[in-house]
Design an enzyme around this catalytic site. Sequence first.
Site, PDB file in Angstrom:
ATOM      1  N   LYS A   1      60.340  69.136   5.014  1.00  0.00           N
ATOM      2  CA  LYS A   1      59.699  68.538   6.113  1.00  0.00           C
ATOM      3  C   LYS A   1      60.547  68.261   7.341  1.00  0.00           C
ATOM      4  CE  LYS A   1      55.984  65.155   7.233  1.00  0.00           C
ATOM      5  NZ  LYS A   1      55.223  63.648   6.607  1.00  0.00           N
TER       6      LYS A   1
ATOM      7  N   SER B   1      50.247  63.709   7.896  1.00  0.00           N
ATOM      8  CA  SER B   1      51.322  64.412   8.661  1.00  0.00           C
ATOM      9  C   SER B   1      51.708  65.366   8.070  1.00  0.00           C
ATOM     10  CB  SER B   1      52.474  63.305   9.157  1.00  0.00           C
ATOM     11  OG  SER B   1      53.200  62.938   8.104  1.00  0.00           O
TER      12      SER B   1
ATOM     13  N   SER C   1      49.881  60.496   3.800  1.00  0.00           N
ATOM     14  CA  SER C   1      50.249  61.825   4.416  1.00  0.00           C
ATOM     15  C   SER C   1      51.096  62.830   3.394  1.00  0.00           C
ATOM     16  CB  SER C   1      51.414  61.569   5.420  1.00  0.00           C
ATOM     17  OG  SER C   1      50.911  61.018   6.630  1.00  0.00           O
TER      18      SER C   1
END
Length: 496
Positions: free
Chosen positions: A78, A159, A183
Amino acid sequence: MSELTTKTIAELRDGFRAGDFSAREIAAEFNAAVAAARALNAFTVETPDDALAAAAAADEARAGGDPGPLAGIPLGIKDLFATEGVATTAGSNILKGFKPPYESTVSGNLRRAGAGMLGKLNMDEFAMGSSNETSAYGPVISPWKRNDGGNNSLTPGGSSGGSAAAVAAGLAPGVTGTDTGGSIRQPAAFTGICGIKPTYGRASRWGIVSFASSLDQAGPMAKTVRDCAILLEVMCGFDPKDATSLDVPVPQWEAGLSSDLKGKRVGIPKEYRIDGVPAEIDALWDKGVEWLRDAGAEPVEISLPHTQYALPTYYIIAPAEASSNLARYDGVRYGLREIGEAGQGTALDGMYAATRAAGFGAEVKRRIMIGTYVLSAGFYDAYFTKAQKVRTLIKRDFAQAFEKCDLILTPTAPSAAFGLAEKMSDPLAMYLNDVFAVPASLAGLPAMSVPGGLDGLGLPLGLHLIGRELDEQGVLNAALAIEERAGFTARAEKWW
């Protein structure tokens, strides 16, 4: 999609060690999959050479008889994790072009275990969002489609939307995510994969771009519960560079996996039966209860009375911490720098204002303003202090509930994946996506989403397990019991 890209991490690891295929073959096939799926916009940066270099080292280590635990496994990282020499932007214009001279502890742990990196994964800007639409790189598109013949693009959640889409589309066998208020878990539910947020402090936050420091926690996302256990063992551990890191041993979670839940009590919180949730989500929840009963667990009704206050509490604490953390982005040390115009005060003040106006997106600005407001003189006690007190009550609710049960089962999200742009104009509707996930985050508890079935439009729905502090094993075992009984094998059909 190639045969290797459909395999789990466990299958790739075991096949690589048995000599069924080389690490280079694995990396090459995943690199090709990433390049072929650019329409999903899951990656902000592709690093095929990194994946191939790690594969070469893995093949050499296997020849020498000493491959690491993740040798031969390429992963997606990420874009919130600092990666040495590779752009780390947190999905924001204000950090575009920033290449850190250091590696985050979590990604460093994965590298030392032999993993390669396929690239950096797209995400909501500074992890602020539930649909991956606030990214400066544009939204990630879910690989899933509704079965009603429509062609509307769907969100993969947020997210960690790029992370979820990459696993669901077979672009990476596993990925890192971060979870502040859901998330990891919400996008896992939206895309039919597994994702676990460990106990706060299990995984180091050092080198992860901060959103809300008392809530942020790294965790893995992968196709199966076993794969999550494999990654979690490597990601976690004490880190003296992180003041919130827990100095406790990391269990062998994979070896401890067992779907036998005899003697376990599973709490079903009555407050999670809320108006407006589709009947098929409640039906799946009931089915999850029966699956756990079949595994030997005893369902018991519990009460978490302050659940109704969890979401407003979160949306006071998280923006307050974000407003403080994001004050460092001022155009002085790194990232974007804009020169202010005449009339904006001093040259320095003008640069601050111009840089932050150009660098931050609308959602980040909204949360900074909310956070600054609740921390301001005259409102600090009325909002922030009160929210911290309610947070304590929410943690106390869980502590009292765990006197009656060992685990808690709820839905992961109040809906299946929704269409891109459907909720962007209504921030409150977007925030409600985290209604089931936020309480465990406020309490710092381990929690996991595991796919349970499909809704009427053929989209994945997730079940959510919450455990006692440091009882990741209990959460993983209950998730394994659901995984075995749900028999969820559905995968997004390739259209990209």
